[in-house]
Design an enzyme around this catalytic site. Sequence first.
Site, PDB file in Angstrom:
ATOM      1  N   CYS A   4       6.901  21.970   2.008  1.00 29.45           N
ATOM      2  CA  CYS A   4       5.801  22.218   1.062  1.00 29.45           C
ATOM      3  C   CYS A   4       5.743  21.078   0.036  1.00 29.45           C
ATOM      4  O   CYS A   4       6.529  20.143   0.087  1.00 29.45           O
ATOM      5  CB  CYS A   4       6.020  23.536   0.334  1.00 29.45           C
ATOM      6  SG  CYS A   4       6.392  24.929   1.407  1.00 29.45           S
ATOM      7  N   MET A   5       4.817  21.171  -0.911  1.00 28.09           N
ATOM      8  CA  MET A   5       4.685  20.110  -1.909  1.00 28.09           C
ATOM      9  C   MET A   5       5.935  19.989  -2.782  1.00 28.09           C
ATOM     10  O   MET A   5       6.367  18.888  -3.123  1.00 28.09           O
ATOM     11  CB  MET A   5       3.460  20.372  -2.798  1.00 28.09           C
ATOM     12  CG  MET A   5       3.106  19.190  -3.690  1.00 28.09           C
ATOM     13  SD  MET A   5       1.721  19.517  -4.790  1.00 28.09           S
ATOM     14  CE  MET A   5       0.358  19.551  -3.650  1.00 28.09           C
ATOM     15  N   ASP A   6       6.545  21.119  -3.126  1.00 24.75           N
ATOM     16  CA  ASP A   6       7.657  21.099  -4.081  1.00 24.75           C
ATOM     17  C   ASP A   6       8.934  21.739  -3.550  1.00 24.75           C
ATOM     18  O   ASP A   6       9.929  21.781  -4.272  1.00 24.75           O
ATOM     19  CB  ASP A   6       7.266  21.874  -5.347  1.00 24.75           C
ATOM     20  CG  ASP A   6       5.856  21.564  -5.783  1.00 24.75           C
ATOM     21  OD1 ASP A   6       5.605  20.404  -6.096  1.00 24.75           O
ATOM     22  OD2 ASP A   6       5.021  22.491  -5.755  1.00 24.75           O
ATOM     23  N   LYS A  48      11.058  -5.619  -7.140  1.00 27.69           N
ATOM     24  CA  LYS A  48       9.709  -5.041  -7.051  1.00 27.69           C
ATOM     25  C   LYS A  48       9.797  -3.562  -6.661  1.00 27.69           C
ATOM     26  O   LYS A  48      10.848  -3.110  -6.184  1.00 27.69           O
ATOM     27  CB  LYS A  48       8.891  -5.818  -6.015  1.00 27.69           C
ATOM     28  CG  LYS A  48       9.468  -5.757  -4.602  1.00 27.69           C
ATOM     29  CD  LYS A  48       8.794  -6.757  -3.664  1.00 27.69           C
ATOM     30  CE  LYS A  48       9.399  -6.700  -2.276  1.00 27.69           C
ATOM     31  NZ  LYS A  48       9.004  -7.852  -1.444  1.00 27.69           N
ATOM     32  N   TYR A  52       4.406  27.733   5.246  1.00 29.14           N
ATOM     33  CA  TYR A  52       2.987  27.636   5.598  1.00 29.14           C
ATOM     34  C   TYR A  52       2.789  27.620   7.109  1.00 29.14           C
ATOM     35  O   TYR A  52       3.523  26.948   7.838  1.00 29.14           O
ATOM     36  CB  TYR A  52       2.380  26.362   5.008  1.00 29.14           C
ATOM     37  CG  TYR A  52       2.171  26.425   3.526  1.00 29.14           C
ATOM     38  CD1 TYR A  52       1.308  27.365   2.952  1.00 29.14           C
ATOM     39  CD2 TYR A  52       2.832  25.542   2.680  1.00 29.14           C
ATOM     40  CE1 TYR A  52       1.112  27.403   1.581  1.00 29.14           C
ATOM     41  CE2 TYR A  52       2.652  25.576   1.311  1.00 29.14           C
ATOM     42  CZ  TYR A  52       1.783  26.516   0.761  1.00 29.14           C
ATOM     43  OH  TYR A  52       1.596  26.558  -0.581  1.00 29.14           O
ATOM     44  N   HIS A  62       7.868 -17.618   3.210  1.00 29.35           N
ATOM     45  CA  HIS A  62       8.469 -16.334   3.580  1.00 29.35           C
ATOM     46  C   HIS A  62       8.467 -16.216   5.102  1.00 29.35           C
ATOM     47  O   HIS A  62       7.478 -16.528   5.752  1.00 29.35           O
ATOM     48  CB  HIS A  62       7.656 -15.200   2.949  1.00 29.35           C
ATOM     49  CG  HIS A  62       8.321 -13.855   3.006  1.00 29.35           C
ATOM     50  ND1 HIS A  62       9.593 -13.618   2.528  1.00 29.35           N
ATOM     51  CD2 HIS A  62       7.874 -12.653   3.463  1.00 29.35           C
ATOM     52  CE1 HIS A  62       9.898 -12.336   2.704  1.00 29.35           C
ATOM     53  NE2 HIS A  62       8.889 -11.737   3.272  1.00 29.35           N
ATOM     54  N   ARG A  75      16.099 -15.119  -2.142  1.00 37.22           N
ATOM     55  CA  ARG A  75      15.417 -13.972  -2.756  1.00 37.22           C
ATOM     56  C   ARG A  75      16.020 -12.711  -2.139  1.00 37.22           C
ATOM     57  O   ARG A  75      15.647 -12.282  -1.055  1.00 37.22           O
ATOM     58  CB  ARG A  75      13.905 -14.037  -2.476  1.00 37.22           C
ATOM     59  CG  ARG A  75      13.240 -15.304  -3.004  1.00 37.22           C
ATOM     60  CD  ARG A  75      11.730 -15.249  -2.883  1.00 37.22           C
ATOM     61  NE  ARG A  75      11.271 -15.037  -1.525  1.00 37.22           N
ATOM     62  CZ  ARG A  75      10.965 -16.007  -0.653  1.00 37.22           C
ATOM     63  NH1 ARG A  75      11.060 -17.282  -0.989  1.00 37.22           N
ATOM     64  NH2 ARG A  75      10.557 -15.694   0.560  1.00 37.22           N
ATOM     65  N   ARG A 130       0.212 -14.341   5.407  1.00 46.26           N
ATOM     66  CA  ARG A 130      -0.065 -13.446   4.280  1.00 46.26           C
ATOM     67  C   ARG A 130      -0.610 -14.306   3.143  1.00 46.26           C
ATOM     68  O   ARG A 130      -1.695 -14.844   3.264  1.00 46.26           O
ATOM     69  CB  ARG A 130       1.229 -12.680   3.925  1.00 46.26           C
ATOM     70  CG  ARG A 130       1.031 -11.450   3.088  1.00 46.26           C
ATOM     71  CD  ARG A 130       2.263 -10.551   3.055  1.00 46.26           C
ATOM     72  NE  ARG A 130       3.433 -11.160   2.423  1.00 46.26           N
ATOM     73  CZ  ARG A 130       4.609 -10.542   2.262  1.00 46.26           C
ATOM     74  NH1 ARG A 130       4.766  -9.318   2.661  1.00 46.26           N
ATOM     75  NH2 ARG A 130       5.621 -11.152   1.686  1.00 46.26           N
TER      76      ARG A 130
HETATM   77  C1  LIG Z   1      10.139  -8.364  -0.810  1.00 44.51           C
HETATM   78  C2  LIG Z   1      10.305  -9.816  -0.640  1.00 44.51           C
HETATM   79  C3  LIG Z   1      11.581 -10.378  -0.518  1.00 44.51           C
HETATM   80  C4  LIG Z   1      12.836  -9.551  -0.360  1.00 44.51           C
HETATM   81  O1  LIG Z   1      13.035  -9.282   1.006  1.00 44.51           O
HETATM   82  P1  LIG Z   1      14.328  -8.465   1.520  1.00 44.51           P
HETATM   83  O2  LIG Z   1      14.123  -8.398   2.978  1.00 44.51           O
HETATM   84  O3  LIG Z   1      14.251  -7.127   0.860  1.00 44.51           O
HETATM   85  O4  LIG Z   1      15.509  -9.241   1.103  1.00 44.51           O
HETATM   86  C5  LIG Z   1      11.681 -11.754  -0.502  1.00 44.51           C
HETATM   87  N1  LIG Z   1      10.591 -12.541  -0.579  1.00 44.51           N
HETATM   88  C6  LIG Z   1       9.339 -12.036  -0.662  1.00 44.51           C
HETATM   89  C7  LIG Z   1       8.181 -12.955  -0.738  1.00 44.51           C
HETATM   90  C8  LIG Z   1       9.151 -10.665  -0.682  1.00 44.51           C
HETATM   91  O5  LIG Z   1       7.912 -10.163  -0.756  1.00 44.51           O
END
Ligand SMILES: *Cc1c(COP(=O)(O)O)cnc(C)c1O
Length: 386
Positions: A313-315, A41, A267, A168, A221, A138
């Site tokens: 700065c921005m850039d 992601k 700035y 999770h 995951r 969540r």
């Molecule tokens: C982002 C995410 C992960 C990955 O977690 P890490 O700590 O980066 O390994 C696993 N499960 C869910 C639901 C997540 O949102």
Amino acid sequence: MDSTHFYRDTWVEVDLDCILENVKRMKDFLPKEVQIMAVVKANAYGHGDVEVAKTALEAGATYLAVAFIDEAISLRRGGINEPILVLGASRPTDVKIAAENNVSLTIYSKDWLDEVVENYQGTTPLSLHLKLDTGMGRLGVKEKEEVEAIYNTIERNARLQLEGVFTHFATADEIVTSYFEQQYQNFVRMLEWIPKKPKMIHCGNSATGFRFPDKVFNVVRLGIGMYGMTPSLEIKDELPYQLEEAFSFHSKLVHVKQLVKGEKVSYGATFTADEDMWVGTVPVGYADGWVRKLQDTSVLIEGEYCQIIGRVCMDQFMVRLPRKLSVGAKVTLIGKQKENIITVDDVAKALETINYEVTCTISFRVPRIFLRNKRIIEVRNPLLRH
Ligand SMILES: *Cc1c(COP(=O)(O)O)cnc(C)c1O
């Protein structure tokens, strides 16, 4: 001119060999039956979604995960055909798009599933993973009645397939494990509510994989660990194997000049030269994700730490140079030069945040260069994609 070109002296290097190695090490570390779902992601935590996904699959990952449908479609457009799970909430009206792209979605409430049943008229079966909320607060279902109602709806509908169930953890990366244990026990108990278990059962992020490999069921995951970063500083010393940080960030000096004592920089004119000194201009700014709070931190030039002076700065930002250096000298914002290194964790510390946030924040304006065997195999510059 296309997205494999760029015309500025600022770039991120992503060493795909590190990604490959980190995934292989996790795979070797976990029990044999455990699969790896590579979490890509947020453009693979800022690294580059398609390139990281391909490398993770090459290393033995069998599944990919993203936060929303657009990210999944980006992988499909990049030529990836392996299974993908959307971990976040999708709109029930978009399930057709998901099914057509062979993307699995997360069920997080009975109401959501009812809307899906109402909306989805397609013939392709829709693959689903049920999210249980065991204490993260969540997404996910908490009540037994709701889980049973979801299960029964799926059983009665041939177009819906329950491929997985997951949860999770909120504290898998903390030394104190009591809340983790509580969530784990909740998950074990809640799984009993599901009469016929789906083929994938998962609860582990990177931290869980590292620390509790016997508590991950059959999938991990893997996110942060794949990129070679620790899930938290407090468990850094108890990681089971070495991580290889894949991300580095570089630029070049574009202007070098001498300031006379009393002259000002940037700035607000907040910096005043306390003596005659050399100053260099670096073409990176907060629009690249190098935020204003990084004023006074250091970058590496010719292997030496050089302080950012005046406002970012921005850039562009300015650095104090130890002597007259040449225009074109390499500036490393994250990564190694000679014996010295600036890690993602160093930048996170300066920003009072976590490593995850740092790599995600380096913006799309910065081209990504992908390395294998220390050689460039690909360049991606989203600005020139049209
Ligand atoms: C982002 C995410 C992960 C990955 O977690 P890490 O700590 O980066 O390994 C696993 N499960 C869910 C639901 C997540 O949102």
